[in-house]
Motif scaffolding. Structure first.
Motif, PDB file in Angstrom:
ATOM      1  N   GLU A  15      -4.784 -20.119   8.957  1.00 43.94           N
ATOM      2  CA  GLU A  15      -5.938 -20.635   9.689  1.00 43.94           C
ATOM      3  C   GLU A  15      -7.211 -19.932   9.230  1.00 43.94           C
ATOM      4  OE1 GLU A  15      -5.653 -23.150  11.871  1.00 43.94           O
ATOM      5  OE2 GLU A  15      -3.500 -23.172  11.404  1.00 43.94           O
ATOM      6  N   GLU A  16      -8.344 -20.584   9.496  1.00 47.47           N
ATOM      7  CA  GLU A  16      -9.614 -19.925   9.194  1.00 47.47           C
ATOM      8  C   GLU A  16      -9.649 -18.588   9.924  1.00 47.47           C
ATOM      9  OE1 GLU A  16     -14.391 -20.732   9.399  1.00 47.47           O
ATOM     10  OE2 GLU A  16     -13.030 -22.449   9.474  1.00 47.47           O
ATOM     11  N   ASN A  17     -10.105 -17.559   9.236  1.00 52.18           N
ATOM     12  CA  ASN A  17     -10.051 -16.181   9.712  1.00 52.18           C
ATOM     13  C   ASN A  17     -11.213 -15.882  10.683  1.00 52.18           C
ATOM     14  OD1 ASN A  17      -9.512 -13.464   9.964  1.00 52.18           O
ATOM     15  ND2 ASN A  17      -9.840 -12.970   7.822  1.00 52.18           N
ATOM     16  N   ILE A  18     -11.181 -16.529  11.832  1.00 52.15           N
ATOM     17  CA  ILE A  18     -12.245 -16.401  12.832  1.00 52.15           C
ATOM     18  C   ILE A  18     -12.301 -14.990  13.410  1.00 52.15           C
ATOM     19  CG2 ILE A  18     -13.090 -17.274  15.050  1.00 52.15           C
ATOM     20  CD1 ILE A  18     -13.234 -19.347  12.816  1.00 52.15           C
ATOM     21  N   ALA A  19     -11.148 -14.360  13.632  1.00 50.09           N
ATOM     22  CA  ALA A  19     -11.112 -13.041  14.276  1.00 50.09           C
ATOM     23  C   ALA A  19     -11.880 -11.985  13.482  1.00 50.09           C
ATOM     24  CB  ALA A  19      -9.664 -12.597  14.476  1.00 50.09           C
ATOM     25  N   PHE A  20     -11.931 -12.133  12.149  1.00 45.54           N
ATOM     26  CA  PHE A  20     -12.599 -11.137  11.315  1.00 45.54           C
ATOM     27  C   PHE A  20     -13.847 -11.677  10.627  1.00 45.54           C
ATOM     28  CE2 PHE A  20      -8.335  -9.482  11.806  1.00 45.54           C
ATOM     29  CZ  PHE A  20      -8.539  -8.117  11.927  1.00 45.54           C
ATOM     30  N   GLU A  21     -14.320 -12.860  11.019  1.00 49.29           N
ATOM     31  CA  GLU A  21     -15.422 -13.484  10.281  1.00 49.29           C
ATOM     32  C   GLU A  21     -16.697 -12.645  10.288  1.00 49.29           C
ATOM     33  OE1 GLU A  21     -16.489 -17.367  11.749  1.00 49.29           O
ATOM     34  OE2 GLU A  21     -16.652 -16.643  13.793  1.00 49.29           O
ATOM     35  N   GLU A  37       8.738  -7.411  13.508  1.00 48.54           N
ATOM     36  CA  GLU A  37       8.027  -6.168  13.793  1.00 48.54           C
ATOM     37  C   GLU A  37       8.900  -4.930  13.607  1.00 48.54           C
ATOM     38  OE1 GLU A  37       5.869  -6.259  17.478  1.00 48.54           O
ATOM     39  OE2 GLU A  37       4.997  -8.217  17.008  1.00 48.54           O
ATOM     40  N   GLU A  38      10.211  -5.077  13.700  1.00 44.18           N
ATOM     41  CA  GLU A  38      11.111  -3.933  13.491  1.00 44.18           C
ATOM     42  C   GLU A  38      11.031  -3.396  12.062  1.00 44.18           C
ATOM     43  OE1 GLU A  38      15.142  -4.389  14.963  1.00 44.18           O
ATOM     44  OE2 GLU A  38      14.416  -5.931  16.345  1.00 44.18           O
ATOM     45  N   LEU A  39      10.659  -4.244  11.125  1.00 42.61           N
ATOM     46  CA  LEU A  39      10.532  -3.807   9.739  1.00 42.61           C
ATOM     47  C   LEU A  39       9.287  -2.945   9.542  1.00 42.61           C
ATOM     48  CD1 LEU A  39      11.537  -7.073   7.867  1.00 42.61           C
ATOM     49  CD2 LEU A  39      12.920  -5.009   8.226  1.00 42.61           C
ATOM     50  N   ASN A  40       8.282  -3.142  10.372  1.00 41.14           N
ATOM     51  CA  ASN A  40       7.062  -2.332  10.348  1.00 41.14           C
ATOM     52  C   ASN A  40       6.337  -2.390   9.001  1.00 41.14           C
ATOM     53  OD1 ASN A  40       5.220  -0.788  11.749  1.00 41.14           O
ATOM     54  ND2 ASN A  40       6.160   1.141  11.164  1.00 41.14           N
ATOM     55  N   VAL A  41       6.300  -3.602   8.395  1.00 40.94           N
ATOM     56  CA  VAL A  41       5.582  -3.808   7.145  1.00 40.94           C
ATOM     57  C   VAL A  41       4.744  -5.088   7.279  1.00 40.94           C
ATOM     58  CG1 VAL A  41       5.764  -4.078   4.631  1.00 40.94           C
ATOM     59  CG2 VAL A  41       7.474  -2.736   5.854  1.00 40.94           C
ATOM     60  N   PRO A  42       3.564  -4.989   7.876  1.00 36.26           N
ATOM     61  CA  PRO A  42       2.717  -6.177   8.013  1.00 36.26           C
ATOM     62  C   PRO A  42       2.200  -6.662   6.652  1.00 36.26           C
ATOM     63  CG  PRO A  42       2.042  -4.432   9.533  1.00 36.26           C
ATOM     64  CD  PRO A  42       3.023  -3.831   8.577  1.00 36.26           C
ATOM     65  N   ILE A  43       2.450  -7.939   6.382  1.00 36.43           N
ATOM     66  CA  ILE A  43       1.956  -8.561   5.154  1.00 36.43           C
ATOM     67  C   ILE A  43       1.271  -9.873   5.540  1.00 36.43           C
ATOM     68  CG2 ILE A  43       2.532  -9.524   2.883  1.00 36.43           C
ATOM     69  CD1 ILE A  43       5.045  -7.778   2.895  1.00 36.43           C
ATOM     70  N   TYR A  44       0.061 -10.052   5.021  1.00 35.66           N
ATOM     71  CA  TYR A  44      -0.714 -11.263   5.271  1.00 35.66           C
ATOM     72  C   TYR A  44      -1.161 -11.862   3.951  1.00 35.66           C
ATOM     73  CZ  TYR A  44      -1.059  -9.831  10.138  1.00 35.66           C
ATOM     74  OH  TYR A  44      -0.764  -9.481  11.426  1.00 35.66           O
ATOM     75  N   ASN A  45      -1.205 -13.184   3.889  1.00 34.47           N
ATOM     76  CA  ASN A  45      -1.851 -13.858   2.771  1.00 34.47           C
ATOM     77  C   ASN A  45      -3.293 -14.105   3.187  1.00 34.47           C
ATOM     78  OD1 ASN A  45      -2.077 -15.161   0.227  1.00 34.47           O
ATOM     79  ND2 ASN A  45      -1.986 -17.124   1.263  1.00 34.47           N
ATOM     80  N   VAL A  46      -4.235 -13.606   2.390  1.00 35.00           N
ATOM     81  CA  VAL A  46      -5.655 -13.790   2.663  1.00 35.00           C
ATOM     82  C   VAL A  46      -6.229 -14.628   1.529  1.00 35.00           C
ATOM     83  CG1 VAL A  46      -7.857 -12.665   3.155  1.00 35.00           C
ATOM     84  CG2 VAL A  46      -5.711 -11.487   3.715  1.00 35.00           C
ATOM     85  N   THR A  47      -6.900 -15.723   1.883  1.00 33.88           N
ATOM     86  CA  THR A  47      -7.478 -16.624   0.899  1.00 33.88           C
ATOM     87  C   THR A  47      -8.984 -16.703   1.128  1.00 33.88           C
ATOM     88  OG1 THR A  47      -5.430 -17.896   0.806  1.00 33.88           O
ATOM     89  CG2 THR A  47      -7.410 -18.969  -0.050  1.00 33.88           C
ATOM     90  N   PHE A  48      -9.745 -16.597   0.044  1.00 33.37           N
ATOM     91  CA  PHE A  48     -11.204 -16.610   0.085  1.00 33.37           C
ATOM     92  C   PHE A  48     -11.720 -17.832  -0.666  1.00 33.37           C
ATOM     93  CE2 PHE A  48      -9.712 -12.267   0.029  1.00 33.37           C
ATOM     94  CZ  PHE A  48     -10.599 -11.502   0.773  1.00 33.37           C
ATOM     95  N   GLU A  49     -12.729 -18.503  -0.119  1.00 33.40           N
ATOM     96  CA  GLU A  49     -13.402 -19.545  -0.882  1.00 33.40           C
ATOM     97  C   GLU A  49     -14.272 -18.869  -1.945  1.00 33.40           C
ATOM     98  OE1 GLU A  49     -15.984 -21.882   1.620  1.00 33.40           O
ATOM     99  OE2 GLU A  49     -17.294 -20.194   2.062  1.00 33.40           O
ATOM    100  N   PRO A  50     -14.719 -19.627  -2.978  1.00 31.25           N
ATOM    101  CA  PRO A  50     -15.581 -19.015  -3.991  1.00 31.25           C
ATOM    102  C   PRO A  50     -16.780 -18.306  -3.356  1.00 31.25           C
ATOM    103  CG  PRO A  50     -14.903 -21.183  -4.713  1.00 31.25           C
ATOM    104  CD  PRO A  50     -14.433 -21.035  -3.282  1.00 31.25           C
ATOM    105  N   ARG A  51     -17.106 -17.125  -3.868  1.00 38.62           N
ATOM    106  CA  ARG A  51     -18.203 -16.246  -3.442  1.00 38.62           C
ATOM    107  C   ARG A  51     -17.922 -15.517  -2.123  1.00 38.62           C
ATOM    108  NH1 ARG A  51     -22.506 -15.911  -6.466  1.00 38.62           N
ATOM    109  NH2 ARG A  51     -23.719 -14.920  -4.840  1.00 38.62           N
ATOM    110  N   ALA A  52     -16.833 -15.814  -1.450  1.00 45.49           N
ATOM    111  CA  ALA A  52     -16.525 -15.122  -0.189  1.00 45.49           C
ATOM    112  C   ALA A  52     -16.018 -13.720  -0.486  1.00 45.49           C
ATOM    113  CB  ALA A  52     -15.485 -15.902   0.614  1.00 45.49           C
TER     114      ALA A  52
END
Length: 139
Positions: A15-21, A37-52
């Motif tokens: 989703e659009e990253n509103i929480a950190f915009e 959460e038991e693995l304790n390894v948070p991984i996120y895919n972050v996608t940026f539009e051009p120039r972001a």
């Protein structure tokens, strides 16, 4: 920039990253990859539009970025910017002030891995102004 969203990796866009915009210039999208959460390894895919790009910031526990789509930029405070392409890995030591984002012509996607998540806090600083960004993009 209102560019058509491109599929640039096999990972979900999220989703659009509103929480950190407030810490970004331009639009970004966020998809949580790991759910156990038991693995304790948070991984996120972050996608940026051009120039972001995100603001200058640091992580008290460090961070690892793995580029999975497009072309991006990474810069540590006081150092030259680094152009990033698919397959590049960036290991960011704890408390190193840095920023990352898309080049001016490409969408950019990376996996962000939170290191030492029980102690890791983000510290956000000034935005990366156009002069800093354009200089990084032209290196």
């Amino acid at each position: 920039m209102n560019a058509e969203i491109q599929k640039i990796s096999e990972f979900p866009l999220g989703e659009e990253n509103i929480a950190f915009e407030k810490y970004f210039i331009g639009k970004s999208y966020l998809a949580q990859i790991t759910k156990n959460e038991e693995l304790n390894v948070p991984i996120y895919n972050v996608t940026f539009e051009p120039r972001a790009r995100n603001n200058w910031h640091s992580h008290s526990g460090g961070q690892i970025l793995i580029v999975v789509g497009g072309e991006g930029l990474y810069q540590e405070k006081g150092k030259l910017a680094r152009k990033l392409k698919i397959g590049d890995v960036v290991e960011i030591a704890p408390n190193v002030v840095h920023w990352h984002g898309a080049t001016d012509k490409s969408w950019f996607s990376h996996l962000a891995i939170t290191c030492n998540p029980t102690i890791n806090e983000n510290n956000w600083f000034d935005s990366v102004n156009d002069e800093e960004y354009n200089k990084a993009n032209s290196q």
